[in-house]
Design a protein around this motif. Structure first.
Motif, PDB file in Angstrom:
ATOM      1  N   THR A 172     -12.078 -13.079  45.595  1.00 33.10           N
ATOM      2  CA  THR A 172     -13.440 -13.123  45.061  1.00 33.10           C
ATOM      3  C   THR A 172     -14.318 -12.137  45.824  1.00 33.10           C
ATOM      4  O   THR A 172     -14.415 -12.193  47.054  1.00 33.10           O
ATOM      5  CB  THR A 172     -14.020 -14.541  45.202  1.00 33.10           C
ATOM      6  OG1 THR A 172     -13.126 -15.453  44.581  1.00 33.10           O
ATOM      7  CG2 THR A 172     -15.395 -14.632  44.569  1.00 33.10           C
ATOM      8  N   ARG A 193     -14.583 -19.457  40.524  1.00 32.57           N
ATOM      9  CA  ARG A 193     -14.185 -20.762  39.973  1.00 32.57           C
ATOM     10  C   ARG A 193     -12.668 -20.931  40.050  1.00 32.57           C
ATOM     11  O   ARG A 193     -12.153 -22.026  40.063  1.00 32.57           O
ATOM     12  CB  ARG A 193     -14.679 -20.891  38.526  1.00 32.57           C
ATOM     13  CG  ARG A 193     -16.193 -21.085  38.435  1.00 32.57           C
ATOM     14  CD  ARG A 193     -16.699 -20.895  37.015  1.00 32.57           C
ATOM     15  NE  ARG A 193     -15.915 -21.631  36.052  1.00 32.57           N
ATOM     16  CZ  ARG A 193     -16.141 -22.907  35.694  1.00 32.57           C
ATOM     17  NH1 ARG A 193     -17.148 -23.573  36.212  1.00 32.57           N
ATOM     18  NH2 ARG A 193     -15.371 -23.480  34.812  1.00 32.57           N
ATOM     19  N   ARG A 194     -11.942 -19.812  40.126  1.00 34.09           N
ATOM     20  CA  ARG A 194     -10.478 -19.889  40.253  1.00 34.09           C
ATOM     21  C   ARG A 194     -10.058 -19.900  41.723  1.00 34.09           C
ATOM     22  O   ARG A 194      -9.164 -20.642  42.117  1.00 34.09           O
ATOM     23  CB  ARG A 194      -9.856 -18.692  39.522  1.00 34.09           C
ATOM     24  CG  ARG A 194      -8.355 -18.649  39.633  1.00 34.09           C
ATOM     25  CD  ARG A 194      -7.686 -18.729  38.293  1.00 34.09           C
ATOM     26  NE  ARG A 194      -6.290 -19.129  38.407  1.00 34.09           N
ATOM     27  CZ  ARG A 194      -5.262 -18.434  37.963  1.00 34.09           C
ATOM     28  NH1 ARG A 194      -5.461 -17.299  37.340  1.00 34.09           N
ATOM     29  NH2 ARG A 194      -4.037 -18.882  38.106  1.00 34.09           N
ATOM     30  N   TYR A 195     -10.690 -19.033  42.550  1.00 35.76           N
ATOM     31  CA  TYR A 195     -10.194 -18.843  43.922  1.00 35.76           C
ATOM     32  C   TYR A 195     -11.226 -19.169  45.007  1.00 35.76           C
ATOM     33  O   TYR A 195     -10.985 -18.868  46.170  1.00 35.76           O
ATOM     34  CB  TYR A 195      -9.700 -17.395  44.088  1.00 35.76           C
ATOM     35  CG  TYR A 195      -8.504 -17.085  43.212  1.00 35.76           C
ATOM     36  CD1 TYR A 195      -7.331 -17.826  43.312  1.00 35.76           C
ATOM     37  CD2 TYR A 195      -8.554 -16.077  42.252  1.00 35.76           C
ATOM     38  CE1 TYR A 195      -6.235 -17.562  42.501  1.00 35.76           C
ATOM     39  CE2 TYR A 195      -7.456 -15.804  41.438  1.00 35.76           C
ATOM     40  CZ  TYR A 195      -6.307 -16.548  41.570  1.00 35.76           C
ATOM     41  OH  TYR A 195      -5.218 -16.285  40.773  1.00 35.76           O
ATOM     42  N   TRP A 251     -12.241 -13.366  32.500  1.00 36.98           N
ATOM     43  CA  TRP A 251     -11.198 -14.401  32.418  1.00 36.98           C
ATOM     44  C   TRP A 251     -10.101 -14.016  33.400  1.00 36.98           C
ATOM     45  O   TRP A 251      -9.405 -13.010  33.210  1.00 36.98           O
ATOM     46  CB  TRP A 251     -10.668 -14.494  30.994  1.00 36.98           C
ATOM     47  CG  TRP A 251      -9.540 -15.469  30.849  1.00 36.98           C
ATOM     48  CD1 TRP A 251      -8.204 -15.191  30.874  1.00 36.98           C
ATOM     49  CD2 TRP A 251      -9.645 -16.886  30.681  1.00 36.98           C
ATOM     50  NE1 TRP A 251      -7.475 -16.348  30.731  1.00 36.98           N
ATOM     51  CE2 TRP A 251      -8.327 -17.409  30.607  1.00 36.98           C
ATOM     52  CE3 TRP A 251     -10.727 -17.777  30.585  1.00 36.98           C
ATOM     53  CZ2 TRP A 251      -8.069 -18.772  30.438  1.00 36.98           C
ATOM     54  CZ3 TRP A 251     -10.459 -19.126  30.424  1.00 36.98           C
ATOM     55  CH2 TRP A 251      -9.153 -19.613  30.351  1.00 36.98           C
ATOM     56  N   ASP A 297     -11.003 -23.074  35.031  1.00 36.53           N
ATOM     57  CA  ASP A 297     -11.390 -22.319  36.233  1.00 36.53           C
ATOM     58  C   ASP A 297     -11.307 -20.814  36.033  1.00 36.53           C
ATOM     59  O   ASP A 297     -11.986 -20.045  36.711  1.00 36.53           O
ATOM     60  CB  ASP A 297     -10.457 -22.669  37.408  1.00 36.53           C
ATOM     61  CG  ASP A 297     -10.639 -24.097  37.868  1.00 36.53           C
ATOM     62  OD1 ASP A 297     -11.568 -24.768  37.388  1.00 36.53           O
ATOM     63  OD2 ASP A 297      -9.832 -24.526  38.716  1.00 36.53           O
ATOM     64  N   GLU A 298     -10.435 -20.385  35.120  1.00 31.33           N
ATOM     65  CA  GLU A 298     -10.250 -18.937  34.904  1.00 31.33           C
ATOM     66  C   GLU A 298     -11.524 -18.263  34.393  1.00 31.33           C
ATOM     67  O   GLU A 298     -11.677 -17.054  34.510  1.00 31.33           O
ATOM     68  CB  GLU A 298      -9.133 -18.675  33.883  1.00 31.33           C
ATOM     69  CG  GLU A 298      -7.740 -18.896  34.407  1.00 31.33           C
ATOM     70  CD  GLU A 298      -7.271 -20.339  34.238  1.00 31.33           C
ATOM     71  OE1 GLU A 298      -8.118 -21.246  34.036  1.00 31.33           O
ATOM     72  OE2 GLU A 298      -6.061 -20.566  34.299  1.00 31.33           O
ATOM     73  N   GLY A 315      -7.006 -14.763  34.110  1.00 26.72           N
ATOM     74  CA  GLY A 315      -5.747 -15.381  33.706  1.00 26.72           C
ATOM     75  C   GLY A 315      -5.144 -14.598  32.553  1.00 26.72           C
ATOM     76  O   GLY A 315      -5.541 -13.450  32.304  1.00 26.72           O
ATOM     77  N   GLY A 317     -15.377 -25.565  39.527  1.00 26.36           N
ATOM     78  CA  GLY A 317     -14.022 -25.069  39.754  1.00 26.36           C
ATOM     79  C   GLY A 317     -13.651 -25.137  41.233  1.00 26.36           C
ATOM     80  O   GLY A 317     -13.943 -26.120  41.930  1.00 26.36           O
ATOM     81  N   LEU A 343     -14.488 -14.337  40.314  1.00 27.83           N
ATOM     82  CA  LEU A 343     -13.233 -15.087  40.512  1.00 27.83           C
ATOM     83  C   LEU A 343     -13.444 -16.432  41.197  1.00 27.83           C
ATOM     84  O   LEU A 343     -12.482 -17.148  41.485  1.00 27.83           O
ATOM     85  CB  LEU A 343     -12.246 -14.247  41.344  1.00 27.83           C
ATOM     86  CG  LEU A 343     -11.831 -12.889  40.784  1.00 27.83           C
ATOM     87  CD1 LEU A 343     -10.899 -12.171  41.763  1.00 27.83           C
ATOM     88  CD2 LEU A 343     -11.129 -13.071  39.438  1.00 27.83           C
TER      89      LEU A 343
END
Ligand code: FAD
Length: 367
Positions: free
Chosen positions: A36, A59-61, A180, A147-148, A182, A263, A57
């Motif tokens: 991120t 919400r994913r990482y 996104w 989360d992506e 992903g 996330g 990034l």
């Protein structure tokens, strides 16, 4: 100071504290990796990470600081130290959002993750009037999305670019920015409901991650005043205020931004970092910019007036990287009283004379 060394086996990257996110992203993407980082490629890795580090990034990482493995620093008394979970853990804790208060960072080691190199990303654009409806639909899906989905609702002025229809150039537009993180096909499915709202301009498509990371870079030399607040909920009344100020931006380069958190940010425990309100849902972020000095007052007044009008819907917390100098109470609001006192103790241990004060300053605890 801006070198980036990537270890694809360990999935880590070491970066000199002089690097920008553009330099970091280009080096890590050679291995299909990223962490991120800021939404604008010219932002420095150092200041952004030490202040927490919000980016597409997250919400994913998690935030940039959530991905820190270690930080090398020069301390106020001239020592070089490494802070990590094993070495000087209390200092390491403070570097997760406590800003440039504790030493001069010389390098950072981050965990990096598979991202791209091609991602689904871009902007969906509507005439500003559609913002009330689009804003409600966006608010109802973005926080609970997978989360992506990194995204933001933005009010901006249509630039004089060939990809903007002539009748929208110079007009207030409502935009949804999307990244996104992903599989591209899954991303197309996830944003189908937003596309069903009929954007007049659809700039979302597969593109290199590094390209999207530069897509909203602003021209150098603008005056800036930004502020921000956390919101546990963003009811219709708050949204209407947000949209109203989207239309009232005094300068075409100013933007009115709403970012969802959640996330991976919310899955980091409250004790793990100095930052509070990990479970907050929304950040409103009036982002005032101007290119002639005479426009400064009107733009600053706009951002401050928005904060006053939205105050009833805030939870009192703030993300410090999204504000300028607004006084010690706002710095305390970012950490809460107990964590602020803990940061003051770390400051007393590492910088008792407050050498590092050109920042969101945390004064050392006095015995
Ligand atoms: C156009 C723009 C977009 C932005 N977008 C985002 C965003 O998406 N997400 C986000 O979280 N923030 C964002 N920010 C805010 C940004 O994170 C802060 O302004 C941050 O302080 C910038 O750090 P820098 O290193 O670029 O700046 P600098 O002006 O170099 O540093 C700012 C401060 O950071 C500290 N600092 C910098 N380097 C070091 C170091 N080596 N050691 C110790 N302390 C240091 C110091 O306190 C310094 O005063 C944005 C800012 C701008 C201007």
């Amino acid at each position: 100071m801006n070198a980036v060394e990537v270890d694809p086996e360990r999935r880590t990257a070491r970066v000199g504290a002089g690097a920008t996110w553009g330099e970091f992203d280009r080096a890590t993407q050679e291995h299909g990796l990223a962490t991120t980082g800021g939404r604008v490629s010219t932002t420095g890795v150092a200041g952004l990470t030490l202040g927490g580090g919000s980016g597409w990034l997250e919400r994913r990482y998690g935030l940039a600081c959530d991905n820190l493995v270690s930080v090398d620093l020069v301390t106020a008394d001239g020592r070089t130290v490494t802070a990590s979970e094993d070495e000087h853990p209390e200092l390491f804790w403070a570097l997760h959002g406590g800003g440039g208060n504790f030493g001069i960072a010389t390098s950072f080691e981050f965990a990096v993750h598979p991202v791209g190199p091609e991602v689904l990303a871009g902007l969906l654009l509507w005439p500003g009037d559609a913002g009330y409806e689009v804003g409600r639909a966006y608010r109802d899906m973005a926080f609970d999305a997978p989360d992506e989905l990194g995204s933001a609702l933005v009010f901006l002025t249509g630039p004089p670019e060939e990809f903007i229809p002539v009748h929208l150039q110079g007009q207030t537009l409502a935009a949804i920015a999307i990244l996104w993180a992903g599989d591209v096909t899954d991303g197309e499915d996830a944003i189908a409901d937003l596309r069903a709202l009929g954007p007049e301009v659809d700039l979302v498509g597969p593109m290199p991650y590094t390209e999207f990371q530069c897509m909203i870079d602003d021209p150098p030399g603008l005056g800036n005043y930004w502020s921000a607040d956390y919101h546990d909920t963003f009811p219709d009344e708050a949204l209407d205020t947000f949209v109203k100020y989207g239309f009232e931006r005094p300068s075409p380069v100013s933007q009115q931004i709403l970012v969802p958190w959640g996330g991976a940010i919310a899955r980091v425990s409250d004790e793990a970092t100095p930052m509070t309100h990990r479970d907050v849902r929304w950040i409103s972020h009036p982002f005032a910019m101007w290119d002639v000095a005479e426009d400064a007052t009107a733009n600053i007044d706009w951002a401050q007036s928005f904060r006053r009008d939205i105050a009833a819907h805030t939870n009192g917390g703030v993300y410090l990287n999204f504000i300028g100098h607004e006084g010690e109470e706002r710095i305390k609001a970012a950490f809460g009283d107990a964590k602020f006192r803990r940061l003051q103790q770390v400051k007393a241990d590492w910088d008792p004379s407050n050498v590092f004060q050109g920042n969101q300053n945390i004064r050392p605890a006095t015995s």
